[in-house]
Motif scaffolding. Structure first.
Motif, PDB file in Angstrom:
ATOM      1  N   GLU A   1      24.970  37.920   2.538  1.00 13.29           N
ATOM      2  CA  GLU A   1      24.952  36.767   1.631  1.00 13.29           C
ATOM      3  C   GLU A   1      26.357  36.419   1.157  1.00 13.29           C
ATOM      4  N   TYR A   2      27.152  37.452   0.883  1.00 15.02           N
ATOM      5  CA  TYR A   2      28.528  37.210   0.433  1.00 15.02           C
ATOM      6  C   TYR A   2      29.364  36.570   1.535  1.00 15.02           C
ATOM      7  N   LEU A   3      29.234  37.083   2.756  1.00 15.84           N
ATOM      8  CA  LEU A   3      30.011  36.535   3.868  1.00 15.84           C
ATOM      9  C   LEU A   3      29.584  35.105   4.210  1.00 15.84           C
ATOM     10  N   VAL A   4      28.298  34.804   4.024  1.00 18.46           N
ATOM     11  CA  VAL A   4      27.830  33.430   4.248  1.00 18.46           C
ATOM     12  C   VAL A   4      28.436  32.482   3.210  1.00 18.46           C
ATOM     13  N   LYS A   5      28.516  32.953   1.950  1.00 19.23           N
ATOM     14  CA  LYS A   5      29.108  32.130   0.893  1.00 19.23           C
ATOM     15  C   LYS A   5      30.563  31.789   1.203  1.00 19.23           C
ATOM     16  N   THR A   6      31.288  32.772   1.669  1.00 16.70           N
ATOM     17  CA  THR A   6      32.726  32.579   1.904  1.00 16.70           C
ATOM     18  C   THR A   6      33.021  31.912   3.239  1.00 16.70           C
ATOM     19  N   GLY A   7      32.022  31.777   4.113  1.00 14.17           N
ATOM     20  CA  GLY A   7      32.246  31.171   5.421  1.00 14.17           C
ATOM     21  C   GLY A   7      32.752  32.140   6.470  1.00 14.17           C
ATOM     22  N   LEU A   8      32.732  33.430   6.148  1.00 17.49           N
ATOM     23  CA  LEU A   8      33.231  34.449   7.087  1.00 17.49           C
ATOM     24  C   LEU A   8      32.148  34.957   8.029  1.00 17.49           C
ATOM     25  N   TRP A   9      30.893  34.589   7.759  1.00 19.40           N
ATOM     26  CA  TRP A   9      29.789  35.092   8.591  1.00 19.40           C
ATOM     27  C   TRP A   9      29.885  34.582  10.022  1.00 19.40           C
ATOM     28  N   GLN A  10      30.623  33.486  10.232  1.00 23.56           N
ATOM     29  CA  GLN A  10      30.782  32.966  11.600  1.00 23.56           C
ATOM     30  C   GLN A  10      31.435  33.991  12.520  1.00 23.56           C
ATOM     31  N   ASN A  11      32.325  34.824  11.963  1.00 23.21           N
ATOM     32  CA  ASN A  11      32.982  35.846  12.772  1.00 23.21           C
ATOM     33  C   ASN A  11      31.993  36.919  13.231  1.00 23.21           C
ATOM     34  N   ILE A  12      31.027  37.247  12.355  1.00 23.67           N
ATOM     35  CA  ILE A  12      30.011  38.233  12.720  1.00 23.67           C
ATOM     36  C   ILE A  12      29.093  37.658  13.800  1.00 23.67           C
ATOM     37  N   GLU A  13      28.692  36.402  13.640  1.00 27.21           N
ATOM     38  CA  GLU A  13      27.823  35.768  14.633  1.00 27.21           C
ATOM     39  C   GLU A  13      28.514  35.670  15.990  1.00 27.21           C
ATOM     40  N   LYS A  14      29.797  35.380  15.965  1.00 19.77           N
ATOM     41  CA  LYS A  14      30.554  35.280  17.205  1.00 19.77           C
ATOM     42  C   LYS A  14      30.557  36.616  17.947  1.00 19.77           C
ATOM     43  N   ALA A  15      30.731  37.712  17.197  1.00 18.58           N
ATOM     44  CA  ALA A  15      30.700  39.040  17.813  1.00 18.58           C
ATOM     45  C   ALA A  15      29.302  39.376  18.322  1.00 18.58           C
ATOM     46  N   GLN A  16      28.274  38.957  17.560  1.00 16.90           N
ATOM     47  CA  GLN A  16      26.892  39.234  17.969  1.00 16.90           C
ATOM     48  C   GLN A  16      26.539  38.492  19.258  1.00 16.90           C
ATOM     49  N   ASN A  17      27.021  37.268  19.382  1.00 19.22           N
ATOM     50  CA  ASN A  17      26.734  36.483  20.589  1.00 19.22           C
ATOM     51  C   ASN A  17      27.525  36.964  21.807  1.00 19.22           C
ATOM     52  N   SER A  18      28.534  37.793  21.565  1.00 20.28           N
ATOM     53  CA  SER A  18      29.368  38.263  22.679  1.00 20.28           C
ATOM     54  C   SER A  18      28.836  39.541  23.323  1.00 20.28           C
ATOM     55  N   VAL A  19      27.755  40.121  22.758  1.00 20.65           N
ATOM     56  CA  VAL A  19      27.249  41.391  23.283  1.00 20.65           C
ATOM     57  C   VAL A  19      26.722  41.187  24.705  1.00 20.65           C
ATOM     58  N   LYS A  20      27.263  41.958  25.628  1.00 15.89           N
ATOM     59  CA  LYS A  20      26.857  41.864  27.031  1.00 15.89           C
ATOM     60  C   LYS A  20      26.655  43.257  27.602  1.00 15.89           C
ATOM     61  N   ILE A  21      25.844  43.319  28.660  1.00 15.85           N
ATOM     62  CA  ILE A  21      25.625  44.599  29.333  1.00 15.85           C
ATOM     63  C   ILE A  21      26.781  44.833  30.306  1.00 15.85           C
ATOM     64  N   ARG A  22      27.340  46.010  30.222  1.00 12.98           N
ATOM     65  CA  ARG A  22      28.480  46.359  31.070  1.00 12.98           C
ATOM     66  C   ARG A  22      28.069  46.438  32.533  1.00 12.98           C
ATOM     67  N   SER A  23      28.947  46.000  33.407  1.00  9.86           N
ATOM     68  CA  SER A  23      28.695  46.166  34.837  1.00  9.86           C
ATOM     69  C   SER A  23      29.199  47.542  35.281  1.00  9.86           C
ATOM     70  N   GLY A  24      28.548  48.103  36.274  1.00 13.00           N
ATOM     71  CA  GLY A  24      29.018  49.381  36.798  1.00 13.00           C
ATOM     72  C   GLY A  24      28.260  50.567  36.234  1.00 13.00           C
ATOM     73  N   LYS A  25      28.767  51.768  36.524  1.00  8.25           N
ATOM     74  CA  LYS A  25      28.077  53.000  36.150  1.00  8.25           C
ATOM     75  C   LYS A  25      28.250  53.382  34.687  1.00  8.25           C
ATOM     76  N   GLY A  26      29.097  52.632  33.972  1.00  9.89           N
ATOM     77  CA  GLY A  26      29.253  52.914  32.545  1.00  9.89           C
ATOM     78  C   GLY A  26      27.954  52.754  31.780  1.00  9.89           C
ATOM     79  N   LYS A  27      27.019  51.994  32.332  1.00  6.14           N
ATOM     80  CA  LYS A  27      25.701  51.822  31.696  1.00  6.14           C
ATOM     81  C   LYS A  27      24.980  53.151  31.568  1.00  6.14           C
ATOM     82  N   MET A  28      25.255  54.071  32.485  1.00  3.62           N
ATOM     83  CA  MET A  28      24.569  55.366  32.464  1.00  3.62           C
ATOM     84  C   MET A  28      25.329  56.396  31.637  1.00  3.62           C
ATOM     85  N   ARG A  29      26.484  56.025  31.112  1.00  2.00           N
ATOM     86  CA  ARG A  29      27.357  57.016  30.471  1.00  2.00           C
ATOM     87  C   ARG A  29      27.599  56.718  29.003  1.00  2.00           C
ATOM     88  N   GLY A  30      26.625  56.074  28.350  1.00  2.00           N
ATOM     89  CA  GLY A  30      26.730  55.868  26.924  1.00  2.00           C
ATOM     90  C   GLY A  30      27.544  54.664  26.514  1.00  2.00           C
TER      91      GLY A  30
END
Length: 272
Positions: A171-200
């Motif tokens: 709620e505080y970050l939404v008030k200040t307009g900083l929540w956009q940075n959190i949403e941007k990071a959330q939308n950037s989550v992707k599954i890694r290519s390669g065998k790193g998927k099996m290694r944590g």
């Protein structure tokens, strides 16, 4: 322990934006001289490489790997290569055969850690802290700065450390307009290519904001630690890999007033 450094030429004073618990801009705060230190990107990248390689575990091979077969070359006259063979004709031992040894196997004697002097690491941390107050570096990392915040970093009142719920922080970050940075990071989550998927390391996400609070016992830490891309630090536990992820300085930082005072005491930058 106090770390003292000198600035040998004139520098401009820098100011941070002070916010209250309602998200309103209260005043401008004059930052300590360490935030006016020149940003040494070359030193920061070397320090990040040193910190990253310090946690890489040396890896080697069993000295007898690929050598647990007794074979010898048959010599000429059999229309086969002269590699060591068993009686049944299977090739062994040689590096170019199935089940043979490695030609240049990994060894624990290899030097992995990029060593760096202690003073260089401290200078890199000061330089990375200085980049937090430089709009050019903050925007270059892709952070979104709200219009009412004229200059980073964002200084916040000490009562912020007493927030206990992630909902209240949101709620505080939404008030200040900083929540956009959190949403941007959330939308950037992707599954890694390669065998790193099996290694944590299945998922990749970009870094968003950095919170610097006065103590690891502050209740707000439990409220912010699960936000996408968010990291937290204290003045006593500054980490170059979090101040400048990937060697690129200029993270969007939120610093409490108490943490700012402790930073100015721990890292003293003076004019001669």
């Amino acid at each position: 322990m106090v770390n003292k450094f000198l600035i040998l030429y004139p520098v401009e004073k820098r100011y941070g934006t002070l916010l209250d618990l309602n998200g309103n801009v209260v005043d401008k705060v004059e930052l300590p001289l360490l935030f006016s230190y020149p940003v040494r990107v070359d030193l920061i990248r070397r320090a990040v490489l040193s910190a990253f390689t310090a946690r890489v575990q040396p890896k080697g091979r069993d000295p007898l790997a690929g050598k647990r077969r007794v074979g010898e070359s048959w010599g000429i006259g059999y229309s086969v290569a002269r590699v060591p063979r068993l009686d049944n004709g299977r090739a062994v031992l040689a590096p170019n055969v199935v089940g043979g040894r490695r030609q240049f196997a990994p060894t624990t004697m290899r030097k992995i850690h990029e060593e760096i002097n202690k003073k260089e690491m401290k200078l890199a941390i000061i330089s990375a802290l200085s980049a937090l107050a430089n709009v050019k570096y903050v925007t270059a990392r892709g952070h979104i700065i709200p219009p009412q915040i004229s200059s980073p970093p964002i200084i916040i009142v000490n009562e912020f450390e007493n927030i206990e719920s992630t909902k209240a922080v949101k709620e505080y970050l939404v008030k200040t307009g900083l929540w956009q940075n959190i949403e941007k990071a959330q939308n950037s989550v992707k599954i890694r290519s390669g065998k790193g998927k099996m290694r944590g390391r299945r998922y990749k996400e970009t870094k968003s904001m950095l919170f610097i609070v006065s103590s690891t016992q502050a209740p707000v830490i439990k409220a912010i630690r699960n936000l996408p891309g968010v990291d937290y630090l204290t003045p006593q536990t500054l980490n170059i890999c979090k101040l400048a992820p990937g060697g690129m300085p200029g993270r969007l930082a939120i610093i409490t007033q108490k943490a700012l005072e402790e930073l100015s005491k721990l890292y003293v930058v003076e004019k001669p």
